[in-house]
Design a protein around this motif. Structure first.
Motif: not given
Length: 434
Positions: A334-337, A365-374
């Motif tokens: 998430g820091c690069f993409l 899916g919820v966990l992944v989307v939350l990490t995408l938010e971060m």
């Protein structure tokens, strides 16, 4: 050359192309097409290129993307989205940090209309940053609250992130939408709590805003009722089984347009602007999804997902440890993409592992989307940070990144709660009426 070697070269080439700032969709097209051609021949690659866009474009489920995007754009162009902020502003704006909290609440409400993090940050930033600056808010708090509040757009349904996840994993869009409701509200509450704590420790960061009379509060709340009604009808309709997600998107878009016509804020020019913006955004999402359907067959041919899955599943550690490693990978990526690029690139690799471990795919899916938010507020990419920077050019990027740190920590705490208590995400989808 072995299939594994071709796969490793292909993925390395993909990251090189991304490093040169080639758009994600085009990078995946090139690698997927050339990879399939190298392994199965040019004609097979051309057949994939000819068939996959049509197959994906004919999917009825994808109708939710343009309709929910149109719903959010009409709300923005007609000024309806501001009513959400005005209502929160009138109720809590007079307390310390109240304007920042009102921004978070406004972002949460707008997220339930648009499904876009960038749109949420941009829209609420335009209506709130000037007010917070006028009342002497610290730039770290004002910009941090807008950048972080915007991330709610990808978690609170309707979420484009959930739609892409559903398409890539063949999971239910409706169940994913419902799974995002309680985690989204939890994250919103965590953001507001963060603001309260910051203003309690450093009162000068968020001075009290203007006091409003009871009449002004009631007027602002009444103004927000039509928008809130649309949110309740669309999400409530999915939960009770009255609407499918596709039908809910059509109902929501229709109601927003009707409200605009009745209030006379929706003119032909306004609708044209909203429609044009919706087409552009939809085309971007579709291009990424079509590109994904080129890279996924290539990865399947290389057997990289299977081998990685076998390796992770074979580790002598509990499933939650493997889950933690996967989420850590998302935090680093998430820091690069960009978020959607991460979903497309990693789902073919990580999702089979989740299935082998027996973990709930909706919860994952919820966990992944939350990490995408971060990732949206993580340096150096931090898309929402750059959106806020464009609205306040006099504030440095360093100040904005420092401002989002407390909210990033709040997101990490929320992620930990969702891992520890999966029912927060699974309660609504498990009780929905089919």
């Amino acid at each position: 050359m072995s299939e594994l070697a071709i796969g490793i070269i292909g993925m390395a080439s993909l990251f090189v192309l991304l490093g040169f700032r080639i758009p994600v969709a085009f990078s995946m097209f090139v690698v997927g097409f050339l990879g399939i051609a190298a392994m199965r021949g040019f004609n097979v690659a051309v057949n994939y290129l000819a068939s996959e866009p049509f197959t994906l474009g004919a999917s009825a489920e994808l109708v939710v993307v343009p309709l929910f995007i149109l719903m959010g754009n009409v709300a923005t162009e007609t000024g309806m989205s501001r009513r959400l902020y005005d209502a929160a502003y009138a109720i809590i704006g007079s307390v310390r940090g109240g304007l920042a909290s009102a921004t978070i609440i406004g972002c949460g409400g707008f997220a339930a209309l648009s499904g876009s993090s960038v749109a949420s940050a941009l829209t609420m930033g335009r209506v709130s940053l000037g007010e917070m600056e006028r009342f002497g808010y610290d730039n770290r708090l004002s910009t941090g609250s807008v950048a972080a509040g915007g991330t709610l757009g990808i978690l609170i349904p309707p979420s484009t992130g959930f739609v892409i996840y559903a398409i890539l994993t063949q999971e239910s869009i409706g169940r994913l939408f419902l799974a995002g409701v309680l985690p989204g509200l939890l994250l919103l509450a965590m953001f507001v709590l963060t603001i309260i704590l910051m203003c309690w420790i450093w009162p000068e960061m968020g001075p009290a805003g203007p006091r409003t009379t009871l009449t002004e509060k009631m007027r602002a709340m009444i103004g927000a009722v039509p928008i809130l009604s649309v949110i309740v009808v669309t999400i409530g309709g999915i939960y009770t089984g009255i609407f499918s997600p596709t039908e809910a998107s059509a109902v929501g878009a229709g109601l927003i347009i009707a409200i605009g016509l009745i209030s006379r804020t929706l003119t032909l020019r306004v609708f044209w602007n909203a429609a044009k913006s919706s087409v552009t955004t939809t085309a971007t999402v579709m291009l990424i999804l079509i590109a994904a359907h080129m890279i996924i067959p290539f990865l399947a041919l290389t057997h990289i997902p299977q081998q990685l899955g076998a390796f992770l599943s074979g580790l002598d550690v509990p499933p939650l440890v493997v889950l933690g490693l996967i989420l850590f990978c998302y935090l680093i990526l998430g820091c690069f993409l960009e978020g959607f690029a991460m979903l497309v690139l990693t789902m073919p690799i990580f999702f089979p592992v989740i299935q082998q471990l027996g973990l709930d795919p909706i919860w994952f899916g919820v966990l992944v989307v939350l990490t995408l938010e971060m990732g949206l507020i993580s340096p150096p990419v931090g898309v929402n940070v750059f959106i806020v920077k464009s609205l306040v050019p006099h504030v440095t990027l360093g100040t904005i990144f420092r401002g989002v740190v407390p909210f990033w920590i709040a997101m990490m705490v929320t992620l930990g709660l969702l891992v520890a208590f999966p029912q927060i995400a699974l309660y609504l989808p498990n009780t929905m009426i089919n």
